[in-house]
Write a protein that holds these residues in place. Sequence first.
Motif, PDB file in Angstrom:
ATOM      1  N   ASN A   1     -53.200  39.203  43.966  1.00  0.00           N
ATOM      2  CA  ASN A   1     -53.118  38.390  42.618  1.00  0.00           C
ATOM      3  C   ASN A   1     -51.928  37.508  42.725  1.00  0.00           C
ATOM      4  O   ASN A   1     -51.860  36.196  42.196  1.00  0.00           O
ATOM      5  CB  ASN A   1     -53.125  39.336  41.553  1.00  0.00           C
ATOM      6  CG  ASN A   1     -54.396  39.987  41.286  1.00  0.00           C
ATOM      7  OD1 ASN A   1     -55.467  39.390  41.264  1.00  0.00           O
ATOM      8  ND2 ASN A   1     -54.325  41.117  40.710  1.00  0.00           N
ATOM      9  N   THR A   2     -50.816  38.138  43.405  1.00  0.00           N
ATOM     10  CA  THR A   2     -49.549  37.378  43.270  1.00  0.00           C
ATOM     11  C   THR A   2     -49.907  36.068  44.439  1.00  0.00           C
ATOM     12  O   THR A   2     -49.463  35.141  44.246  1.00  0.00           O
ATOM     13  CB  THR A   2     -48.494  38.255  43.902  1.00  0.00           C
ATOM     14  OG1 THR A   2     -48.331  39.394  42.962  1.00  0.00           O
ATOM     15  CG2 THR A   2     -47.208  37.477  43.865  1.00  0.00           C
ATOM     16  N   MET A   3     -50.536  36.460  45.473  1.00  0.00           N
ATOM     17  CA  MET A   3     -50.424  35.220  46.313  1.00  0.00           C
ATOM     18  C   MET A   3     -51.341  34.135  45.778  1.00  0.00           C
ATOM     19  O   MET A   3     -51.333  33.052  46.235  1.00  0.00           O
ATOM     20  CB  MET A   3     -51.180  35.704  47.589  1.00  0.00           C
ATOM     21  CG  MET A   3     -50.286  36.741  48.525  1.00  0.00           C
ATOM     22  SD  MET A   3     -48.705  36.069  48.810  1.00  0.00           S
ATOM     23  CE  MET A   3     -49.285  34.812  50.183  1.00  0.00           C
ATOM     24  N   GLU A   4     -52.460  34.541  44.925  1.00  0.00           N
ATOM     25  CA  GLU A   4     -53.283  33.573  44.520  1.00  0.00           C
ATOM     26  C   GLU A   4     -52.442  32.739  43.573  1.00  0.00           C
ATOM     27  O   GLU A   4     -52.631  31.558  43.297  1.00  0.00           O
ATOM     28  CB  GLU A   4     -54.541  34.258  43.551  1.00  0.00           C
ATOM     29  CG  GLU A   4     -55.545  34.737  44.482  1.00  0.00           C
ATOM     30  CD  GLU A   4     -56.609  35.488  44.047  1.00  0.00           C
ATOM     31  OE1 GLU A   4     -56.893  35.549  42.849  1.00  0.00           O
ATOM     32  OE2 GLU A   4     -57.393  36.290  44.471  1.00  0.00           O
ATOM     33  N   ARG A   5     -51.490  33.392  42.396  1.00  0.00           N
ATOM     34  CA  ARG A   5     -50.786  32.723  41.714  1.00  0.00           C
ATOM     35  C   ARG A   5     -49.949  32.015  42.394  1.00  0.00           C
ATOM     36  O   ARG A   5     -49.695  30.566  41.858  1.00  0.00           O
ATOM     37  CB  ARG A   5     -49.982  33.693  40.875  1.00  0.00           C
ATOM     38  CG  ARG A   5     -50.981  34.496  39.650  1.00  0.00           C
ATOM     39  CD  ARG A   5     -49.993  35.130  38.494  1.00  0.00           C
ATOM     40  NE  ARG A   5     -48.558  35.404  39.103  1.00  0.00           N
ATOM     41  CZ  ARG A   5     -48.113  36.746  39.206  1.00  0.00           C
ATOM     42  NH1 ARG A   5     -48.898  37.520  38.677  1.00  0.00           N
ATOM     43  NH2 ARG A   5     -47.033  36.844  39.334  1.00  0.00           N
ATOM     44  N   ILE A   6     -49.632  32.013  43.558  1.00  0.00           N
ATOM     45  CA  ILE A   6     -48.484  31.216  44.325  1.00  0.00           C
ATOM     46  C   ILE A   6     -49.295  30.150  44.680  1.00  0.00           C
ATOM     47  O   ILE A   6     -48.755  28.933  44.721  1.00  0.00           O
ATOM     48  CB  ILE A   6     -47.669  32.089  45.411  1.00  0.00           C
ATOM     49  CG1 ILE A   6     -46.601  32.919  44.746  1.00  0.00           C
ATOM     50  CG2 ILE A   6     -46.969  30.956  46.044  1.00  0.00           C
ATOM     51  CD1 ILE A   6     -45.989  33.988  45.726  1.00  0.00           C
ATOM     52  N   LEU A   7     -50.402  30.356  45.291  1.00  0.00           N
ATOM     53  CA  LEU A   7     -51.107  29.240  45.777  1.00  0.00           C
ATOM     54  C   LEU A   7     -51.578  28.184  44.869  1.00  0.00           C
ATOM     55  O   LEU A   7     -51.540  26.993  44.768  1.00  0.00           O
ATOM     56  CB  LEU A   7     -52.449  29.776  46.508  1.00  0.00           C
ATOM     57  CG  LEU A   7     -53.324  28.869  47.199  1.00  0.00           C
ATOM     58  CD1 LEU A   7     -52.682  28.012  48.155  1.00  0.00           C
ATOM     59  CD2 LEU A   7     -54.587  29.658  47.847  1.00  0.00           C
ATOM     60  N   GLU A   8     -51.749  28.773  43.491  1.00  0.00           N
ATOM     61  CA  GLU A   8     -52.180  27.976  42.448  1.00  0.00           C
ATOM     62  C   GLU A   8     -51.261  27.141  42.036  1.00  0.00           C
ATOM     63  O   GLU A   8     -51.148  25.867  41.843  1.00  0.00           O
ATOM     64  CB  GLU A   8     -52.560  28.678  41.299  1.00  0.00           C
ATOM     65  CG  GLU A   8     -54.308  29.252  41.388  1.00  0.00           C
ATOM     66  CD  GLU A   8     -54.396  30.216  40.275  1.00  0.00           C
ATOM     67  OE1 GLU A   8     -53.764  30.621  39.286  1.00  0.00           O
ATOM     68  OE2 GLU A   8     -55.470  31.051  40.268  1.00  0.00           O
ATOM     69  N   MET A   9     -50.071  27.591  42.117  1.00  0.00           N
ATOM     70  CA  MET A   9     -48.978  27.062  41.477  1.00  0.00           C
ATOM     71  C   MET A   9     -48.576  25.891  42.549  1.00  0.00           C
ATOM     72  O   MET A   9     -47.983  24.571  42.320  1.00  0.00           O
ATOM     73  CB  MET A   9     -47.690  27.766  41.378  1.00  0.00           C
ATOM     74  CG  MET A   9     -47.761  28.663  40.173  1.00  0.00           C
ATOM     75  SD  MET A   9     -46.351  30.002  40.109  1.00  0.00           S
ATOM     76  CE  MET A   9     -44.942  29.702  40.988  1.00  0.00           C
ATOM     77  N   LEU A  10     -48.482  26.278  44.001  1.00  0.00           N
ATOM     78  CA  LEU A  10     -48.480  25.028  44.929  1.00  0.00           C
ATOM     79  C   LEU A  10     -49.508  24.018  45.152  1.00  0.00           C
ATOM     80  O   LEU A  10     -49.024  22.689  45.105  1.00  0.00           O
ATOM     81  CB  LEU A  10     -48.543  25.748  46.628  1.00  0.00           C
ATOM     82  CG  LEU A  10     -47.252  26.776  46.833  1.00  0.00           C
ATOM     83  CD1 LEU A  10     -47.464  27.281  48.065  1.00  0.00           C
ATOM     84  CD2 LEU A  10     -45.760  25.672  46.797  1.00  0.00           C
ATOM     85  N   MET A  11     -50.626  24.455  44.583  1.00  0.00           N
ATOM     86  CA  MET A  11     -51.763  23.283  44.578  1.00  0.00           C
ATOM     87  C   MET A  11     -51.652  22.345  43.313  1.00  0.00           C
ATOM     88  O   MET A  11     -51.692  21.148  43.375  1.00  0.00           O
ATOM     89  CB  MET A  11     -53.289  24.006  44.479  1.00  0.00           C
ATOM     90  CG  MET A  11     -53.392  24.726  45.929  1.00  0.00           C
ATOM     91  SD  MET A  11     -53.354  23.796  47.431  1.00  0.00           S
ATOM     92  CE  MET A  11     -54.901  22.701  46.877  1.00  0.00           C
ATOM     93  N   GLU A  12     -51.055  23.063  42.156  1.00  0.00           N
ATOM     94  CA  GLU A  12     -50.718  22.256  41.155  1.00  0.00           C
ATOM     95  C   GLU A  12     -49.589  21.119  41.444  1.00  0.00           C
ATOM     96  O   GLU A  12     -49.562  20.044  40.717  1.00  0.00           O
ATOM     97  CB  GLU A  12     -50.467  23.076  39.960  1.00  0.00           C
ATOM     98  CG  GLU A  12     -51.561  23.915  39.355  1.00  0.00           C
ATOM     99  CD  GLU A  12     -51.269  25.007  38.118  1.00  0.00           C
ATOM    100  OE1 GLU A  12     -50.109  25.178  37.938  1.00  0.00           O
ATOM    101  OE2 GLU A  12     -52.174  25.693  37.857  1.00  0.00           O
ATOM    102  N   ASP A  13     -48.568  21.754  41.970  1.00  0.00           N
ATOM    103  CA  ASP A  13     -47.502  20.934  42.293  1.00  0.00           C
ATOM    104  C   ASP A  13     -47.576  20.042  43.427  1.00  0.00           C
ATOM    105  O   ASP A  13     -46.963  18.850  43.447  1.00  0.00           O
ATOM    106  CB  ASP A  13     -46.230  21.849  42.518  1.00  0.00           C
ATOM    107  CG  ASP A  13     -44.769  21.197  42.618  1.00  0.00           C
ATOM    108  OD1 ASP A  13     -44.776  20.402  41.431  1.00  0.00           O
ATOM    109  OD2 ASP A  13     -44.254  21.450  43.491  1.00  0.00           O
ATOM    110  N   GLN A  14     -48.776  19.982  44.135  1.00  0.00           N
ATOM    111  CA  GLN A  14     -48.901  18.870  45.161  1.00  0.00           C
ATOM    112  C   GLN A  14     -48.798  17.410  44.953  1.00  0.00           C
ATOM    113  O   GLN A  14     -48.443  16.671  45.312  1.00  0.00           O
ATOM    114  CB  GLN A  14     -50.229  19.302  45.970  1.00  0.00           C
ATOM    115  CG  GLN A  14     -50.575  18.446  47.110  1.00  0.00           C
ATOM    116  CD  GLN A  14     -49.804  18.769  48.146  1.00  0.00           C
ATOM    117  OE1 GLN A  14     -48.949  19.536  48.434  1.00  0.00           O
ATOM    118  NE2 GLN A  14     -49.295  17.544  48.897  1.00  0.00           N
TER     119      GLN A  14
END
Length: 78
Positions: A12-25
């Motif tokens: 869950n933590t990794m998914e949240r981090i990945l989502e944040m990175l994708m949103e910031d791209q």
Amino acid sequence: MVTTRSNAENPNTMERILEMLMEDQPNRDVEQQQLETCFARLEAMMENLFKHSDDGTPKGSVNKEETPKNHTGEGKTE
């Protein structure tokens, strides 16, 4: 004492981090484009300086081979 998270929380933590990175791209893409544009302008300015100088040395730069001149344009005397 150090506590560790269970393995169930890590995905869950990794998914949240990945989502944040994708949103910031998109923001990073815009910033990169702005930097590239700025760099291209700086390159053009430098090229223009070299073109308009007499010997390829930008005006106002230090040329160690020339004798320093005083305000009258004559060579410096000791």
